[in-house]
Design a protein around this motif. Sequence first.
Motif, PDB file in Angstrom:
ATOM      1  N   PRO A   7      -9.061  -0.044  -2.274  1.00 16.62           N
ATOM      2  CA  PRO A   7      -8.054  -0.533  -3.224  1.00 16.62           C
ATOM      3  C   PRO A   7      -8.715  -1.119  -4.470  1.00 16.62           C
ATOM      4  N   TYR A  29      -4.668  -5.080  -5.624  1.00 19.13           N
ATOM      5  CA  TYR A  29      -4.598  -4.570  -4.252  1.00 19.13           C
ATOM      6  C   TYR A  29      -5.901  -4.841  -3.493  1.00 19.13           C
ATOM      7  N   PHE A  72       0.811  -1.212   0.000  1.00 23.08           N
ATOM      8  CA  PHE A  72       0.000   0.000   0.000  1.00 23.08           C
ATOM      9  C   PHE A  72       0.848   1.266   0.000  1.00 23.08           C
TER      10      PHE A  72
END
Length: 91
Positions: free
Chosen positions: A58, A62, A18
Motif C-alpha cells: 500500500p 493506506y 483496501f
Amino acid sequence: MRAAGWLLLLLCTGTLAFALRHPPALKPSEAPQFNPLVHALDLLLPIIDFGQENAFAPRGGYQWLSYLLIPTGWVPATTIAAGVTRSLSRQ
C-alpha cells in the motif's frame, strides 16, 4: 467478547479501505489475486500468513493504515487467544 468486537471492527475497516483502493503488487507476475478481506486479516493476525501482506505494498495513507492495523490487531487477537485458553483450561 469486546476484543472480538474490536477485531471485527478493525477487520471491516481494513477490508473497506483496501476494497476502495487496491494496493499495487510488488511483483505483478508472481502476486496472487488481491482479496481485501484476506489482506486485512493478514495484517491483523500476527501468526497466520495468508501471503497477501508480502505480495502487495500500500502507498500513502493506506500504508499508514497497514502500519496501524498490525499492532492494533495483535492486542485483540492475543486477548481472544488468552480468553479461549483460559476457558478451555477450566474445563
